[in-house]
Design an enzyme around this catalytic site. Structure first.
Site, PDB file in Angstrom:
ATOM      1  N   ASP A   1       0.859  -1.177   0.000  1.00  0.00           N
ATOM      2  CA  ASP A   1       0.000   0.000   0.000  1.00  0.00           C
ATOM      3  C   ASP A   1       0.895   1.226   0.000  1.00  0.00           C
ATOM      4  O   ASP A   1       2.017   1.188   0.535  1.00  0.00           O
ATOM      5  CB  ASP A   1      -0.898   0.007   1.246  1.00  0.00           C
TER       6      ASP A   1
ATOM      7  N   HIS B   1      -4.874   4.105   7.441  1.00  0.00           N
ATOM      8  CA  HIS B   1      -4.311   5.063   6.487  1.00  0.00           C
ATOM      9  C   HIS B   1      -2.817   5.288   6.715  1.00  0.00           C
ATOM     10  O   HIS B   1      -2.302   6.360   6.401  1.00  0.00           O
ATOM     11  CB  HIS B   1      -5.073   6.386   6.527  1.00  0.00           C
TER      12      HIS B   1
ATOM     13  N   ASP C   1      -2.133  -0.753   6.625  1.00  0.00           N
ATOM     14  CA  ASP C   1      -3.115  -1.069   5.591  1.00  0.00           C
ATOM     15  C   ASP C   1      -2.689  -2.272   4.767  1.00  0.00           C
ATOM     16  O   ASP C   1      -3.520  -3.089   4.360  1.00  0.00           O
ATOM     17  CB  ASP C   1      -3.321   0.141   4.677  1.00  0.00           C
TER      18      ASP C   1
END
Length: 646
Positions: A115, A251, A256
């Site tokens: 991510d 976030h 994540d």
């Protein structure tokens, strides 16, 4: 290979003007040219074999590993290096070669789930601020990669609020030209996985000069839509909740990525149960929209497409599970298409021999009837419905200099000087509420030592001691309005500010950030609604706009049970007075006593989902309703006007 991102919420000593320290680089066994981002030493083991393969063990040991003559032991030495690594195979000639990841069985392939966090713009205009990845093999996480990245451009303010990553945090971090080669090595020969992964890959490609990664790619968003049909939402947090995963996305890139990895492992099981055997077949599922072979789908066919309650019954006529639905056929179908990865549901489907149902006029009546039936029948698979008790409070300790809201168990005794709100059922809702309060109020985030540098939150204006706020000022500006907000006695302007920020995120196509902010807003609203509806004493009338235009719904509750429910035109004062009189005269204490179902929570949950203005009023006389109904109708009309003008 793991690199720890810089940036901390703890206070550090020294001048505020001190130049930030250079962030540590991701660790690697290679050397890289920071000027060009190109390799300055021979390529990786995988890269060497891929470029030259098939390649003999002697050549690997002398040219890549720079080992002296091994007297015929080169093969044994190299075998130890590649043992258990599915990316390599020995061929019939005794040479080593790399394996195309798409040809590997699902349970043998190496995966890198990753991510990125960004500055907030598109890949063409923005940049990466953080990258996190976990390597998964054999169902286990075997390695991690994480680093802050200097995007060499400002981070948009709403992204700072969403991720907590500031320009200061990344100012000393390595640039993408330094991080990308290390990340490329980390993903060599693996299948790249992510949630809405093409967004992340677009930023990686931009950081690589427009060159996309050569790896096979799997998208958990697209896979979940194929393998788990019927969900309302498919964002990462929704899938984490659906599968009962403990790792919560927040976030930040590594967290994540870790949450996505756990979701992916659940999806792998569904892929195999659907007959998908290799990575290549899984990659092909993206475009084919293939569905899992139905299981007992014929049981859903007789059901109508109306609101109601359904019963799963086994061959011995025992009710296994009771559920409710807005569309009975559509909901029940989701159980029998193989699209639910929860182990409990798999066992339930195996035992089901018949599906029965009862239609209801509305979704709310289905919710209430489901609750009553669960209490009556106690089905084996309805654990969540068996008298779940509200067991959490939200507490602020006024004896502390800077009180902080925190969740405490019901078993703790109340103390003098402590403000306690509740009790509430959901620990998750309370935690979400506390997180949202940290966005609204400058809660204490550190010890606030005088003379120290402002902490991370203080630099964003979100830590009272770092902002120079005294203890008395903190109580007046933070604690008192916070309690009023949660009690539903004021503070609506704070929620409106969060709603406006959510709108900005959505307008900027930052849908995941907007969804997270929506959840935070919902957490506070659910606490307020629960207090005004569930915790109220006496007979309460709850008024909300109906989904039918020009109609307002009235719910009369007492001791946690729904006494009466009806829909009225706002001007129907006579009908409202008759309804209220019948509700006050018609209920029985034996029926509405606390030993029965707590249906007020069901009503509160239903009203919260509607997203409409809600007001509660103590019902002591038949004429108490008319003014409240008119006020709610006016609020609903004003809200509709705001939406039309937006």
């Amino acid at each position: 290979m793991t690199s720890t991102p810089t940036g901390t919420s703890s206070r550090s000593r020294g001048s505020r003007r001190r130049r930030p320290a250079r962030s540590p680089r991701p660790r690697s066994t290679k050397a890289w040219s920071t000027a060009t981002g190109r390799r300055s030493v021979p390529p990786s083991f995988y890269g060497f074999v891929k470029d030259r393969g098939p390649v003999g063990a002697e050549e690997i040991s002398t040219e890549l590993l720079r080992l002296p003559e091994l007297n015929g032991d080169a093969r044994a030495h190299v075998e130890k290096l590649v043992e258990g690594d599915p990316r390599f195979r020995w061929d019939a000639t005794g040479a080593l070669r790399t394996v195309d990841a798409e040809s590997l069985p699902l349970d043998e392939a190496p995966y890198v789930v990753f991510d990125v966090e960004t500055t907030g713009s598109s890949a063409g205009k923005g940049g990466i601020t953080e990258i996190g990845a976990v390597k998964v093999q054999g169902g286990l996480v075997v390695d991690r990669f994480s680093s802050l990245v200097n995007p060499e451009r400002p981070i948009e303010p709403f992204v700072v609020r969403l991720t907590g990553i500031t320009d200061r945090m990344v100012s000393g971090a390595p640039t993408s030209s330094e991080v990308m080669p290390l990340f490329e090595e980390f993903v060599e020969g693996a299948v790249v996985v992510g949630h809405n992964v093409h967004f992340d890959c677009s930023f990686v490609a931009a950081a690589r000069g427009g060159e996309p990664l050569p790896n096979p790619i799997l998208d958990t968003l697209k896979l979940s839509r194929t393998l788990v049909p019927g969900l309302k939402r498919y964002r990462l947090a929704s899938l984490v909740s659906h599968f009962g995963i403990r790792t919560v996305p927040n976030h930040r890139a590594l967290a994540d990525a870790a949450a996505t990895a756990e979701v992916f492992l659940k999806l792998l099981k569904l892929l195999k149960s659907a007959g998908v055997g290799s990575v290549g077949e899984a990659v092909g599922l993206k475009a084919s929209r293939t569905r899992v072979k139905p299981q007992k789908g014929h049981l859903a066919e007789p059901l109508p497409r109306t609101p109601g309650v359904y019963y799963f019954v086994d061959k011995d006529e025992t009710v296994l599970y009771v559920g409710k639905a807005k569309d009975l056929k559509a909901r029940v179908r989701t159980y029998f298409n193989g699209g639910d990865g929860r182990r409990k549901i798999g066992r339930l489907v195996q035992e089901v021999a018949e599906v029965r149902y009862t239609e209801t006029e509305t979704e709310l009546k289905a919710l209430i009837f489901e609750d009553r039936e669960i209490k009556r029948l106690l089905p084996r698979y309805n654990r969540a419905g068996r008298g779940q008790k509200a067991s959490w409070f939200l507490e602020l300790d006024g004896n502390e200099p800077y009180p902080l809201p925190k969740r405490v168990p019901r078993t703790e005794e109340a103390r003098e000087g402590v403000v306690r709100l509740g009790p509430y059922r959901s620990a998750g809702v309370l935690d979400t509420c506390v997180e949202a309060l940290g966005r609204i109020f400058p809660l204490r985030r550190c010890d606030g030592d005088a003379g120290g540098e402002a902490c991370f939150y203080g630099q964003m204006g979100r830590c009272a001691p770092c902002m120079g706020m005294g203890r008395d000022e903190y109580r007046e500006a933070v604690m008192e309005p916070l309690v009023a907000l949660l009690r539903g006695e004021g503070g609506e302007e704070h929620l409106k500010a969060l709603v406006a920020e959510r709108g900005k995120l959505a307008a900027a196509l930052e849908f995941e950030g907007a969804a997270r902010l929506r959840d935070l807003i919902a957490g506070i609203q659910r606490i307020r609604l629960a207090r005004s509806i569930v915790s109220a004493e006496g007979v309460q009338a709850v008024v909300a706009p109906s989904t039918e235009p020009g109609v307002v719904e009235v719910f009369v509750l007492s001791n946690g049970r729904l006494v009466a429910h009806g829909g009225f035109e706002p001007s129907d004062a006579e009908g409202l007075e008759l309804f209220a009189a019948e509700a006050l005269d018609g209920y029985d204490d034996e029926i509405v006593g606390p030993r029965k179902a707590d249906e007020a929570r069901v009503v509160a949950s239903y009203l919260k989902r509607q997203g409409q203005p809600v007001e509660a009023v103590r019902l002591s006389a038949a004429g108490d309703l008319a003014a409240t109904v008119l006020r709610v109708a006016e609020l609903a009309e004003a809200a509709a006007g705001d939406s039309a003008g937006a």
